[in-house]
Design a protein around this motif. Sequence first.
Motif, PDB file in Angstrom:
ATOM      1  N   GLU B 238       9.091  -6.709   0.682  1.00  0.00           N
ATOM      2  CA  GLU B 238       7.940  -6.249  -0.016  1.00  0.00           C
ATOM      3  C   GLU B 238       8.226  -4.719  -0.535  1.00  0.00           C
ATOM      4  O   GLU B 238       8.745  -3.966   0.547  1.00  0.00           O
ATOM      5  CB  GLU B 238       6.634  -6.303   0.878  1.00  0.00           C
ATOM      6  CG  GLU B 238       6.612  -7.624   1.413  1.00  0.00           C
ATOM      7  CD  GLU B 238       5.242  -8.158   1.479  1.00  0.00           C
ATOM      8  OE1 GLU B 238       4.402  -6.867   2.089  1.00  0.00           O
ATOM      9  OE2 GLU B 238       4.829  -9.052   1.237  1.00  0.00           O
ATOM     10  N   ASP B 270       3.453  -2.463  -6.650  1.00  0.00           N
ATOM     11  CA  ASP B 270       3.907  -3.009  -5.537  1.00  0.00           C
ATOM     12  C   ASP B 270       4.674  -4.706  -5.919  1.00  0.00           C
ATOM     13  O   ASP B 270       3.881  -5.346  -6.418  1.00  0.00           O
ATOM     14  CB  ASP B 270       2.700  -3.436  -4.451  1.00  0.00           C
ATOM     15  CG  ASP B 270       2.208  -2.270  -3.909  1.00  0.00           C
ATOM     16  OD1 ASP B 270       2.717  -1.234  -3.688  1.00  0.00           O
ATOM     17  OD2 ASP B 270       0.995  -2.019  -3.680  1.00  0.00           O
ATOM     18  N   ARG B 272       7.331  -7.742  -4.842  1.00  0.00           N
ATOM     19  CA  ARG B 272       8.310  -8.543  -3.876  1.00  0.00           C
ATOM     20  C   ARG B 272       9.705  -8.939  -4.476  1.00  0.00           C
ATOM     21  O   ARG B 272       9.701  -9.363  -5.547  1.00  0.00           O
ATOM     22  CB  ARG B 272       7.927  -9.823  -3.296  1.00  0.00           C
ATOM     23  CG  ARG B 272       6.503  -9.698  -2.491  1.00  0.00           C
ATOM     24  CD  ARG B 272       6.011 -10.959  -1.625  1.00  0.00           C
ATOM     25  NE  ARG B 272       4.968 -10.816  -0.986  1.00  0.00           N
ATOM     26  CZ  ARG B 272       3.879 -10.894  -1.202  1.00  0.00           C
ATOM     27  NH1 ARG B 272       3.413 -11.623  -2.235  1.00  0.00           N
ATOM     28  NH2 ARG B 272       2.758 -10.644  -0.420  1.00  0.00           N
ATOM     29  N   ARG B 351       3.005  -8.506  -6.046  1.00  0.00           N
ATOM     30  CA  ARG B 351       2.186  -9.023  -4.938  1.00  0.00           C
ATOM     31  C   ARG B 351       0.602  -8.287  -5.020  1.00  0.00           C
ATOM     32  O   ARG B 351       0.551  -7.434  -5.748  1.00  0.00           O
ATOM     33  CB  ARG B 351       2.847  -8.667  -3.728  1.00  0.00           C
ATOM     34  CG  ARG B 351       2.978  -7.068  -3.170  1.00  0.00           C
ATOM     35  CD  ARG B 351       3.577  -6.877  -2.234  1.00  0.00           C
ATOM     36  NE  ARG B 351       4.217  -5.528  -1.942  1.00  0.00           N
ATOM     37  CZ  ARG B 351       3.945  -4.702  -1.101  1.00  0.00           C
ATOM     38  NH1 ARG B 351       2.769  -4.916  -0.522  1.00  0.00           N
ATOM     39  NH2 ARG B 351       4.615  -3.484  -1.102  1.00  0.00           N
TER      40      ARG B 351
END
Lengths: 266, 351
Positions: B238, B270, B272, B351
Amino acid sequence: MFSEIRRNPLLILFFIFGMLIVVYIIAALSNMLYSQLVLHPGDFINVIKDPDVLKSIWLTLYTSFIATAIGVILGIPLAYILARYEFYGKDIIEAIVDIPIIIPHTVAGIALFSLLMKRGVVGVAFSKLGIVFQDNMWGIVMAMFFVSCPFFVGTAREGFKSVNPNLESVARTLGASQWKSFYQIALPLTSRHIFSGAIMSWARGISEFGAIIIIAYYPMIASTMILARFNTNGLLGSQPIAVLLIIICFITFVALRLVSKRGRRI
Amino acid sequence: MIHIKNLSNNWGDFTLKNISLDIKESEYFVILGPTGAGKTLLLEIIAGLYFPKEGKVMINGNDVTFTSPENRGLGFVYQDYALFPHLNVKKNIEYGLKLRKVPEDKREEKISELVKMLKINHLLHRNTETLSGGEKQKVALARALAINPKIILMDEPFSALDENTKSKLILDMKELHKTEGITFVHVTHSQEEAILLADRIGIMMKGTIVQVGNPDEIFYKPVTKEIAQFVKIENIWEGKVTNKKEDEMIVEVNGNKIVALSDHFKVGQDVRLIIRPEDIILGKGDTSARNNFKGKITSVIKHGFYYIIRIDCGFEVEAAVTKQSIENLNIREGKDINIFFKATALQVIKR
């Protein structure tokens, strides 16, 4: 099994308990058969020649056969539904079907009598069609059907449950209609259960007495005949009929069992 | 060939939610997913064994949503094979032909063609209960093929078989698919089967299709964390996009700067990062690769014919290496090591 018994004290105990049941049944029947066939063969031969007795035994066998036939025709669809589908109230229906097993036979007799007698709700309707239950062969059939159908439905239901439902699904994809997948796949695979359920139902019908005498004392089935003769002539008069009934039933059931075992091989 | 639109259903414990799916002609399509995802129910709805509450099933342009199974002409093979136990092998195969009132000589012809193709001539007069699992599977397949279906639906067809039988049957299936040109829809929870057989894979989870793609897309570019985990990718990091150039961007993961292809992501988003353990390369010295990190080996686990190495680089990395590499690089627990990977091998998801 027997070699195991020597090394297993629990099995010895279980074996003794189990044998008590078997011995009890054998003792009751063999004592009767022995005293009749060996000690009093003359009475037995007289009974075989008595047309009233033979008629009552024949009546018992074939009314129970008709009751079983009705049970098979009506019971197969019910058994199939109970085995295949989940629905609201299924538990209740299963419990209802089992009621005839648990209620006392005379109670069943009273209930059926009030329903089927000439003035009863159903009796009135049928008497217009010319079918009478009270003191009539059809009353015997209906009483036998009432007490014996749970045995058939229960056995057939277990039979349908043991058939993999995917078999019918595959048959459908291969081109079988619902009806064809039922009678070409589910039904033949349940035939043994259906057969043994029918035998049990037939046996149950033959053994019924309490419900029958209330709705139809006449014409006399074998059990009624035995009671009537016992009341007038005692053991000597009634036992020969009992022995004859046992012999006939025993031979029939052994024969049917053999047939159904043979069927398994095919 | 098969077109499923907004399909939803409630059937006991299984729920299907808004499934849309297109399966092409002659395609080998695998529906892959964990147990309880509703895969079998979806297959049975395609077969017509259950009708959906909502949505449409079209086959060859015809709406068959409520057509009974006997009028769809699809082949179906169950996990438990569902051979009719009261019929022998020949009569099982013949069943669909008899229902179609195919004359006897034509039936014999078709049966002998099928048993030759599947190499089960010697089983023809056997009782189905005496067959091995692999043999039963072939008989079930022959029975389905007998009615000349354009589509064959298979529900976990290999899951009850031992490894060797399974491998052989998978090869046979590939051959069959190549020569017959039939559309296959194959439901399984086995990734191995999916990789070996599928032209395309539909990942099914919790009653819905979450990703459709060819095996490379599914196994290298999963679109959600759950799919990545299902296809056994442990490397899910992440991070946050901190910098973006024309075609690449920097993603910061626990303070480490990782270079990835930029795609449509924005600075500050954000994300992943997902990468297969096979795409992590281990080495000793520095390399020219830009994603190059130092780390400490935390565990070495033998995994069949290769090893799974876990490395702590400030973020957890899992790599799959051969025995050869283990020896060459002297890989042991507690040792320092360099890892590197290509920016193009990274799958980035939000995410």
